[in-house]
Design a protein around this motif. Structure first.
Motif, PDB file in Angstrom:
ATOM      1  N   GLN A   8       0.866  -1.177   0.000  1.00  0.00           N
ATOM      2  CA  GLN A   8       0.000   0.000   0.000  1.00  0.00           C
ATOM      3  C   GLN A   8       0.900   1.223   0.000  1.00  0.00           C
ATOM      4  O   GLN A   8       1.757   1.377   0.884  1.00  0.00           O
ATOM      5  CB  GLN A   8      -0.913   0.004   1.228  1.00  0.00           C
ATOM      6  CG  GLN A   8      -1.863  -1.186   1.299  1.00  0.00           C
ATOM      7  CD  GLN A   8      -2.933  -1.130   0.241  1.00  0.00           C
ATOM      8  OE1 GLN A   8      -3.843  -0.317   0.300  1.00  0.00           O
ATOM      9  NE2 GLN A   8      -2.840  -2.032  -0.747  1.00  0.00           N
ATOM     10  N   GLY A  30      -5.865  -9.114  -2.183  1.00  0.00           N
ATOM     11  CA  GLY A  30      -4.928  -9.098  -3.298  1.00  0.00           C
ATOM     12  C   GLY A  30      -4.629 -10.507  -3.753  1.00  0.00           C
ATOM     13  O   GLY A  30      -5.185 -11.485  -3.229  1.00  0.00           O
ATOM     14  N   SER A  75      -0.126 -10.390  -8.668  1.00  0.00           N
ATOM     15  CA  SER A  75      -0.357  -9.030  -9.157  1.00  0.00           C
ATOM     16  C   SER A  75      -0.161  -8.018  -8.039  1.00  0.00           C
ATOM     17  O   SER A  75      -0.154  -8.376  -6.852  1.00  0.00           O
ATOM     18  CB  SER A  75      -1.767  -8.900  -9.741  1.00  0.00           C
ATOM     19  OG  SER A  75      -2.746  -9.190  -8.763  1.00  0.00           O
ATOM     20  N   GLU A  76      -0.012  -6.747  -8.425  1.00  0.00           N
ATOM     21  CA  GLU A  76       0.114  -5.649  -7.474  1.00  0.00           C
ATOM     22  C   GLU A  76      -1.279  -5.258  -6.986  1.00  0.00           C
ATOM     23  O   GLU A  76      -2.175  -4.994  -7.795  1.00  0.00           O
ATOM     24  CB  GLU A  76       0.780  -4.449  -8.149  1.00  0.00           C
ATOM     25  CG  GLU A  76       1.047  -3.266  -7.239  1.00  0.00           C
ATOM     26  CD  GLU A  76       2.336  -3.402  -6.442  1.00  0.00           C
ATOM     27  OE1 GLU A  76       2.656  -2.489  -5.689  1.00  0.00           O
ATOM     28  OE2 GLU A  76       3.016  -4.440  -6.604  1.00  0.00           O
ATOM     29  N   GLU A 120      -4.417  -3.038  -5.455  1.00  0.00           N
ATOM     30  CA  GLU A 120      -4.802  -1.631  -5.506  1.00  0.00           C
ATOM     31  C   GLU A 120      -4.668  -1.016  -4.118  1.00  0.00           C
ATOM     32  O   GLU A 120      -4.577  -1.726  -3.107  1.00  0.00           O
ATOM     33  CB  GLU A 120      -6.238  -1.502  -5.997  1.00  0.00           C
ATOM     34  CG  GLU A 120      -7.271  -2.152  -5.078  1.00  0.00           C
ATOM     35  CD  GLU A 120      -8.697  -1.968  -5.558  1.00  0.00           C
ATOM     36  OE1 GLU A 120      -9.221  -0.846  -5.414  1.00  0.00           O
ATOM     37  OE2 GLU A 120      -9.262  -2.950  -6.086  1.00  0.00           O
ATOM     38  N   ASP A 121      -4.630   0.326  -4.061  1.00  0.00           N
ATOM     39  CA  ASP A 121      -4.582   1.018  -2.780  1.00  0.00           C
ATOM     40  C   ASP A 121      -5.977   1.071  -2.177  1.00  0.00           C
ATOM     41  O   ASP A 121      -6.951   1.435  -2.844  1.00  0.00           O
ATOM     42  CB  ASP A 121      -4.045   2.437  -2.963  1.00  0.00           C
ATOM     43  CG  ASP A 121      -2.529   2.469  -3.057  1.00  0.00           C
ATOM     44  OD1 ASP A 121      -1.900   1.474  -2.639  1.00  0.00           O
ATOM     45  OD2 ASP A 121      -1.969   3.460  -3.545  1.00  0.00           O
TER      46      ASP A 121
END
Length: 730
Positions: free
Chosen positions: A286, A413, A417-418, A420-421
């Motif tokens: 984050q 998550g 993958s990355e 999201e915030d």
């Protein structure tokens, strides 16, 4: 003194602090007079290796109440000298303990303090770490810049430490005053920066005062993305030869470290290791998350007075305080995944690699250890039998002050993958309260009895009184434990020749109880202390300039775990059954030839649980303990280039289980390291260049697959890492 507790929160504070450190260090280096050995003879001296640059040590403090020859100590002790630490460019305790095959990591995330397993038992942050023999809070990464050597006593240490874990105890020995002025700079393949100074000398009308100061700043460029940080360290050691019979020693060290904590992976569906995991990936990233900040202050003092040639007294005291501002974006479980919906407590990642993201906040988490010890030791004969007797008393207190933890799920998550915030928790943080107040009082004795040149026995024991209370947020006592326990230690030694010792030893220990995980029916309950017992037999042989040893051991301790209840999905944290670890250790340290010195060890351990009441936990090796582990490190001075040496080694670990049920296993691995050291003179100054390349073949492996606070985590090892340093002695 209050300035030492300051936390640097503004962007410009750390650089300003760094410039101050460097300025003080360079000022001391330039103004320190040319020193020479003190004219007053020291009643006690620091432990040093046999010769400059040696990996072999002759003595250790950790085996008793003062420095003693390793050959005559009936215990398995590993000593890592400053020469080995410098050649390997070690910054963390894990960099040092990797040289002992009996040691493994157990929840040691990048950016957090480290935890270890020795002989298959976890060390305890409350009692398993010491500086100069005094207990420190283990929730810190102790700076190595001012350490002469690091000692590891493997197995029970009840006589020396009182309440302690059966795995062993780590003791840091600080550098003492000496004529030294040096600067070290270092970088690595990721662009990290490191600068340290070491200055010292003797002064006064009779050179009776000694000083040693160490300062360091490190900009950490982690191999894990988004996990860079910084560290500042300062220490001062003071020696005062008050008279030929009196010596006063003081040590103060402070460290501030800021870095994002890197969460570990969990098993997929609770039954499978993650696929294609990268050690460089920061799970649950984050962008607005704060780093974990750890401020640590360690102070200890020692006064020694020699009454006669045969009798002396010793009074020592210490304080160790750590303040942790723990802010983490934490990856745990899979409540947010449909495939986990049928599980009451899905404390693992989903089979598809989904995980939940938690905003974890625990600011101002304060741990403090205070200790004082008085001892009297001497030598005398009775009827032709020699005695080396030590008697004493000690008092120890540990307090933990915490706020109610914030652990709010904010999103989910996937490991591929990355994330999201997500919106962070912005609710209130409760006031700090006293969580634990543990007091320990003890009286002890230790008598080494010499019958002749071949036979000795060591009889010792400690009577421990433990008075421990835990509290809730309202200040009410949730548990009050009062316990008396006598912890004996008995050993028999036989020396067929002067440079060989055979010994056998029996020890009893008392360990603090574990803490129930949050999902247990008795969540956060701290259980009562447990008793452990050990038998050990070993042989030590000093051959020329190398020390060889072999040790057999067996340790038994009550088993503590989250026991499944009759209701599916419910657990209760209990002490039930027994864990028994049996093992063989082999070690060699020192010069194999005039040009080659080695540090090598092998450990074979069989670890089993019986009588737990949960059949799935029994009949196989316990979690995170390989049956075989080995370590080898070598230093070869090239004959055709003066001052140039080749360095290198390998760490091997056999397969190990990643679950208590024994249904998931991490593969065996071998990690190869190479390096070099070049010693020369530049403009009249002694200069040493060091190059080290760890994990030469960029091996992907699971270095840690253990359990922490009731949950299982798996951590990958570091990728290929190269580091270059230069040390200049003025």
């Amino acid at each position: 003194m209050k300035m030492l507790y300051r936390t640097f929160t503004q962007a410009e504070s750390a650089p300003r602090f760094t410039r101050s450190l460097l300025g003080v260090g360079m000022l001391l280096a330039s103004s320190m007079p040319v020193a020479y050995a003190a004219k007053t003879e020291l009643p006690a001296t620091a432990v040093t290796a046999g010769d400059n640059g040696a990996y072999q040590a002759d003595n250790a403090w950790v085996g008793g109440f003062e420095a003693a020859p390793l050959l005559d100590t009936p215990a398995a002790i590993s000593v890592f000298t400053d020469a080995l630490i410098e050649d390997q460019q070690a910054r963390l305790l894990s960099d040092v303990l990797k040289n002992d095959a009996s040691v493994g990591e157990s929840y040691a995330p990048v950016g957090y303090y480290e935890n270890f397993v020795v002989r298959g038992f976890s060390l305890n942050s409350a009692s398993s770490y010491k500086i100069n023999g005094r207990t420190i809070t283990g929730e810190q990464n102790v700076g190595l810049e001012n350490k002469q050597q690091v000692e590891l006593l493997k197995g029970l240490s009840g006589l020396q430490s009182g309440v302690s874990e059966p795995g062993g105890v780590v003791n840091y020995v600080t550098k003492r005053a000496a004529d030294v002025r040096s600067v070290t700079v270092s970088t690595d393949d990721r662009g990290s920066g490191y600068l340290a100074t070491d200055v010292g000398g003797w002064f006064g009308s009779e050179q009776q005062f000694g000083l040693r100061a160490n300062f360091a700043h490190e900009d950490l460029h982690s191999y894990v993305e988004h996990a860079n940080g910084q560290r500042d360290f300062a220490s001062v050691a003071f020696d005062w030869n008050i008279s030929p019979d009196a010596l006063l020693q003081l040590d103060v060290e402070y460290q501030n470290k800021e870095q994002r904590s890197v969460p570990g992976y969990q098993l997929l569906g609770g039954a499978e290791l993650p696929h294609h995991a990268s050690p460089k990936k920061l799970l649950a990233h984050q962008s607005g998350s704060k780093p974990v900040t750890i401020d640590s202050l360690n102070i200890n003092g020692n006064f020694e007075y020699r009454f006669t040639d045969n009798w002396k007294g010793n009074l020592s005291a210490s304080r160790s305080k750590v303040v942790i501002d723990d802010y983490s974006s934490f990856a745990w479980g899979c409540y947010g995944s449909d495939s986990c919906a049928s599980t009451a407590v899905p404390n693992y990642f989903s089979p598809e690699g989904n995980y939940d993201i938690y905003d974890f906040q625990s600011p101002d988490d304060t741990r403090r250890n205070d200790e004082v010890q008085a001892a009297l030791s001497g030598q005398f004969d009775t009827g032709g039998i020699g005695h080396e007797l030590t008697v004493g008393t000690s008092a120890f207190r540990r307090v933990v002050d915490q706020r109610e933890l914030v652990n709010e799920m904010i999103g989910s998550g996937n490991i591929d993958s990355e994330p999201e915030d997500f919106t962070r928790y912005d609710g209130p943080v409760q006031d700090s309260y006293r969580r634990l107040d543990s007091r320990q009082y003890g009286v002890f004795f230790n008598d080494r009895i010499s019958f002749n040149d071949q036979w000795q026995t060591v009889l010792g024991g400690r009577e421990v009184r433990l008075d421990e209370r835990t509290f809730d947020a309202q200040g009410d006592t949730t548990r009050h434990t009062q316990r008396y326990e006598f912890l004996p230690q008995v050993a028999l030694l036989y020396k067929p020749v002067q440079n060989m010792t055979l010994y056998t030893r029996y020890s009893k220990g008392l360990s603090l109880g574990g803490t129930a995980p949050w999902y247990a029916t008795n969540s956060s309950e701290i259980l009562a202390p447990t008793v452990s017992r050990q038998i050990e037999a070993g042989i030590k042989y000093d051959w020329r300039r190398i020390s060889l040893s072999a040790t057999l051991f067996q340790i038994r301790q009550d088993y503590q775990y989250a026991c499944p209840d009759a209701t599916p999905g419910e657990f209760t944290f209990v002490q039930q059954g027994e864990q028994k670890n049996t093992g063989l250790e082999l070690a060699a340290n020192g010069r194999a030839t005039e040009r080659l010195q080695i540090a090598a060890s092998v450990a074979a351990i069989r670890s089993r649980v019986t009588g737990s009441g949960t059949a799935e936990y029994e009949g196989h090796q316990t979690i995170n303990v390989p049956t075989l582990r080995a370590s080898l490190y070598g230093d070869y001075a090239l004959p055709w280039v003066d001052g140039l040496a080749l360095l290198g080694g390998v760490q091997y670990s056999g397969k190990k289980y990643a679950s208590q049920q024994g249904n998931v296993q991490a593969d065996a691995y071998a990690i190869f390291n190479i390096g070099s050291r070049y010693s020369t003179r530049i403009e009249g100054y002694d200069t040493v260049f060091r190059l080290s390349v760890d994990n030469l073949f960029d091996k992907r492996y699971w270095r840690d697959v253990g359990e922490y606070m009731g949950d299982n985590y798996v951590f990958q090892g570091a990728p290929l890492t190269a580091r270059l340093s230069a040390s200049i002695n003025f």
